[in-house]
Design a protein around this motif. Structure first.
Motif, short mmCIF file in Angstrom:
data_model
loop_
_atom_site.label_atom_id
_atom_site.label_comp_id
_atom_site.label_asym_id
_atom_site.label_seq_id
_atom_site.Cartn_x
_atom_site.Cartn_y
_atom_site.Cartn_z
N VAL A 1 51.27 15.42 37.08
CA VAL A 1 50.33 15.81 38.12
C VAL A 1 49.22 16.68 37.53
O VAL A 1 49.48 17.62 36.76
CB VAL A 1 51.06 16.57 39.24
N GLY A 2 47.99 16.35 37.87
CA GLY A 2 46.85 17.11 37.39
C GLY A 2 46.32 16.66 36.05
O GLY A 2 45.27 17.15 35.60
N ALA A 3 47.01 15.74 35.38
CA ALA A 3 46.57 15.29 34.07
C ALA A 3 45.50 14.20 34.22
O ALA A 3 45.32 13.61 35.29
CB ALA A 3 47.74 14.76 33.26
N THR A 4 44.80 13.92 33.13
CA THR A 4 43.77 12.88 33.11
C THR A 4 44.30 11.66 32.37
O THR A 4 44.53 11.72 31.16
CB THR A 4 42.49 13.38 32.42
N PRO A 5 44.51 10.54 33.06
CA PRO A 5 45.02 9.34 32.38
C PRO A 5 43.93 8.65 31.58
O PRO A 5 42.80 8.50 32.04
CB PRO A 5 45.50 8.46 33.54
N VAL B 1 48.61 -2.87 27.50
CA VAL B 1 47.80 -1.78 28.01
C VAL B 1 48.62 -0.51 27.87
O VAL B 1 49.78 -0.46 28.31
CB VAL B 1 47.44 -1.99 29.49
N LYS B 2 48.04 0.49 27.24
CA LYS B 2 48.71 1.79 27.12
C LYS B 2 47.91 2.83 27.89
O LYS B 2 46.69 2.91 27.77
CB LYS B 2 48.84 2.22 25.67
N VAL B 3 48.62 3.62 28.71
CA VAL B 3 48.00 4.73 29.41
C VAL B 3 48.71 6.00 28.98
O VAL B 3 49.95 6.05 28.97
CB VAL B 3 48.07 4.56 30.94
N GLY B 4 47.95 7.00 28.59
CA GLY B 4 48.50 8.29 28.23
C GLY B 4 47.83 9.39 29.01
O GLY B 4 46.63 9.32 29.29
N ASP B 5 48.60 10.41 29.41
CA ASP B 5 48.02 11.53 30.14
C ASP B 5 48.11 12.84 29.37
O ASP B 5 47.92 13.92 29.92
CB ASP B 5 48.67 11.68 31.51
N GLY B 6 48.41 12.73 28.06
CA GLY B 6 48.55 13.91 27.22
C GLY B 6 49.96 14.41 27.11
O GLY B 6 50.31 15.13 26.16
#
Length: 670
Positions: A224-228, A277-282
């Motif tokens: 929550v609150g991260a940028t994907p 497809v890879k999604v990372g939010d940190g």
């Protein structure tokens, strides 16, 4: 799509081709560096044999290359982040040209074994490099992070699989891959230990996606609150590149739900194939399979012009279909002999569905045809004729009378299409034209050269007879326009004996009574009976007057007051049978929000109340206030209705009676 001016002339096209070819020849395998640094404490070093595939048809290269990689920390939570410092030795490939300040992004793929399986990618930041000809390309050491799988447990061994370097030359991105073919091995081990949180999930479309289109992505259990941040990887999980997505709208809500889309880069940057497809939010990352397949034309290429003829200055729209997507489409004019008119050329890229649209200016009177090709390929040439005509622009201001600050409809034909017209107010003889005397304009020219819209003389305009000037490209026309705070309009202003004329007045005293009489040429009153009408609260009135006197030359309206206002309008008596009058009219029939519309009607029930409202496309009443008026004894009414609601599609008048009469006219919010 935006259209751009192409490099000047056919010669310019050849120069452009050479520039692209030179750029392709300058793209090399930027996968190594000769910076000699002592290995850090926990770095692993191997020197395997690599096979490099150079872009733009430059061939291949084989040879040894050193990999020195340090991984920290030694122990990380499942799903946690690992930091890598990468130093690479010289690449087997070298540059054939000397280049300066070339943007370069290096990366390396590492295979995991033991406590986790799959592939991770370490990507460094973009740097600008100078590349000497014939010498090994030097890339400074770089650093990057990656996440291990949330299900990882125990020691994980990392083995280099390949280098992938992306370079930008002449606006395009080129990739050079150097794959380990022999002598590979581990460069280090990281232990996954601890309590793993629930892994994030990612869902991508099962159907193939086209390049340059939005890919809808969703998932749960994100931070929550991260940028994907999305990236596209090879099917084995390596070579991940965020640059293969041109833009995106991914968000994570307060419940950890991922939603939105990511727009793939153009077809040239994302070849057909199977990807992850890879999604990372940190903190977390997840992958999902995605198939990319560019548009393939189903039939032969086709082009069309929005207009097959028009004067010089016209802007026509050239459209096409069944082209390969994301290809440069060149459009140019030809003269009667088929020679290229270089200065007319424009170009645009085809859309993901294989179509294109570009605005083409008819700037040369010698144009006899329009030619289109795809990517300078002679085999794709298509030509369609175009006829340059003389400009014969016409202009009319309808009733040709308006109050200062009022709006009046303007129309015309024979104008250059695609050009934005400008309005000015001039002296009656056409001199001293001033655009500042027009406070508003909605004029536009359609594809067939029709002029339509409204103009608004400034509120400070003095009473008088003017010339309204409209200019579009090389076309210009004038029409007479009377600006007055009080005026009378006759509809019709000519007809045989017995014609019922609708007399519309504006700017009279509120609630005053006006008398209407016919006038002879000497100014005396005709034998026709006087008609009277009470002026509305908006200063407007509408009354019918039947012209039976053959010697009538005008109708006069006068307020029944001390020092009354008087207005006169000419009427011409003709031979023939009297026509039927209109039952409902709007003036103007279009305009921007805030337009005050004169609403007039005839044939309604005398002394009944009429209610005028705005209507949406589905027939519902708009948010604008309704206006009521008591109908005159002759069945006519006149009132002003202000259109503020942008959803207005029509204005309706309805008698406030059981089974009352209802009439409606279209109104266009411009």
């Amino acid at each position: 799509m935006f259209a751009h001016r192409r490099p000047t002339g056919r010669r310019g096209r050849q120069t452009w081709r050479r520039a692209v070819a030179l750029g392709a020849g300058a793209v090399l395998a930027w996968t190594g560096g000769t910076v000699a640094l002592a290995p850090l404490a926990h770095a692993g070093t191997i020197t395997p044999t690599v096979h490099c595939t150079l872009p733009a048809g430059q061939g291949q290269a084989d040879g040894p290359q050193q990999f020195s990689i340090e991984l920290t920390p030694d122990v990380v939570d499942p799903g946690g982040k690992v930091h890598a410092k990468v130093t690479l030795g010289p690449s087997p490939a070298t540059s054939g040209l000397s280049l300066n300040d070339v943007p370069t992004t290096p990366s390396v793929d590492l295979a995991m074994s033991g406590g986790a399986t799959g592939t991770v990618t370490v990507t460094g930041p973009e740097v600008s490099l100078d590349v000497p000809s014939g010498q090994p390309i030097e890339i400074p050491p770089y650093e990057g992070d990656f996440l291990i799988p949330a299900a990882a447990s125990g020691p994980i061994t990392f083995t280099p699989l390949r280098n992938l370097t992306r370079t930008k030359v002449l606006g395009s991105t080129y990739e050079t891959a150097c794959v380990v073919t022999a002598g590979g091995g581990s460069i280090g081990t990281v232990k996954a230990e601890g309590s793993a949180g629930q892994p994030a999930t990612l869902i991508a479309p099962a159907a193939p996606a086209r390049p340059h289109t939005a890919v809808a992505l969703s998932g749960s259990r994100w931070t929550v609150g991260a940028t994907p941040v999305p990236s596209l990887c090879a099917a084995d999980g390596g070579g991940c590149d965020a640059g293969k997505f041109a833009s995106g709208s991914l968000t994570i809500n307060g419940s950890g739900q991922l939603s939105g889309s990511a727009v793939l880069a153009e077809a040239g940057a994302v070849p057909d194939g199977s990807y992850l497809v890879k999604v990372g939010d940190g903190t977390k990352e997840a992958t999902a399979p995605l198939t990319v397949k560019a548009f393939v034309p189903a039939g032969p290429r086709a082009i069309a012009l929005s207009r097959g003829s028009g004067p010089v200055g016209s802007v026509i729209t050239v459209t096409g279909s069944d082209y390969y997507q994301d290809r440069w489409i060149n459009t140019v004019g030809l003269d009667a002999s088929g020679a290229t008119l270089d200065d007319t050329a424009v170009y645009v890229k085809s859309r993901p569905d294989g179509t294109f649209a570009v605005d083409f200016t008819v700037s040369d009177p010698a144009i006899a045809a329009v030619q289109v090709d795809e990517g300078n390929d002679p085999a794709t040439l298509l030509t369609t004729p175009f006829t340059v005509t003389e400009a014969t622009a016409t202009l009319s201001a309808g009733v040709a009378k308006v109050k200062p600050g009022g709006t009046i409809s303007v129309s015309g034909d024979g104008w250059p299409s695609g050009v934005t017209p400008a309005a000015a107010l001039c002296a009656a003889d056409g001199t001293g034209c001033d655009t500042a005397k027009i406070s508003g304009s909605t004029l536009r020219i359609t594809a067939d050269g029709t002029l339509a819209g409204t103009v608004t003389p400034a509120g400070s305009t003095a009473r008088g007879v003017y010339a309204l000037q409209v200019t579009a490209g090389t076309a210009q026309a004038l029409t007479q326009l009377t600006v007055a705070p009080t005026f009378v309009v006759l509809t019709p202003d000519a007809g045989p004996k017995g014609t019922a004329v609708t007399v519309l007045g504006q700017g009279f005293a509120k609630v005053a009574t006006v008398s209407i009489v016919g006038l002879r040429a000497n100014g005396s009153q005709t034998s026709d009976p006087v008609r009277t009408k009470v002026v509305g609260l908006d200063g407007a009135f509408s009354q019918t007057f039947t012209v039976n006197a053959a010697d009538t030359v005008a109708l006069r309206v006068r307020e029944v007051l001390v020092n009354p206002r008087t207005e006169t309008a000419a009427f011409t008596v003709q031979d023939g049978t009297a026509p039927a009058g209109a039952s409902f009219a709007l003036s103007p029939p279009e305009g921007p929000p805030g337009t005050v519309v004169q609403v007039t009607g005839r044939g309604f029930a005398p002394v009944a109340t009429v209610s005028v409202t705005g209507r949406t496309a589905d027939g519902k009443q708009t948010s604008d206030s309704y206006v009521t008026r008591v109908i005159g004894l002759d069945g006519t009414f006149a009132l002003n209705f202000t259109v503020r609601d942008r959803a207005t599609k029509a204005i309706r008048a309805c008698e406030v009676l059981v089974n009352g009469k209802t009439v409606q006219k279209m109104f266009t919010v411009s």
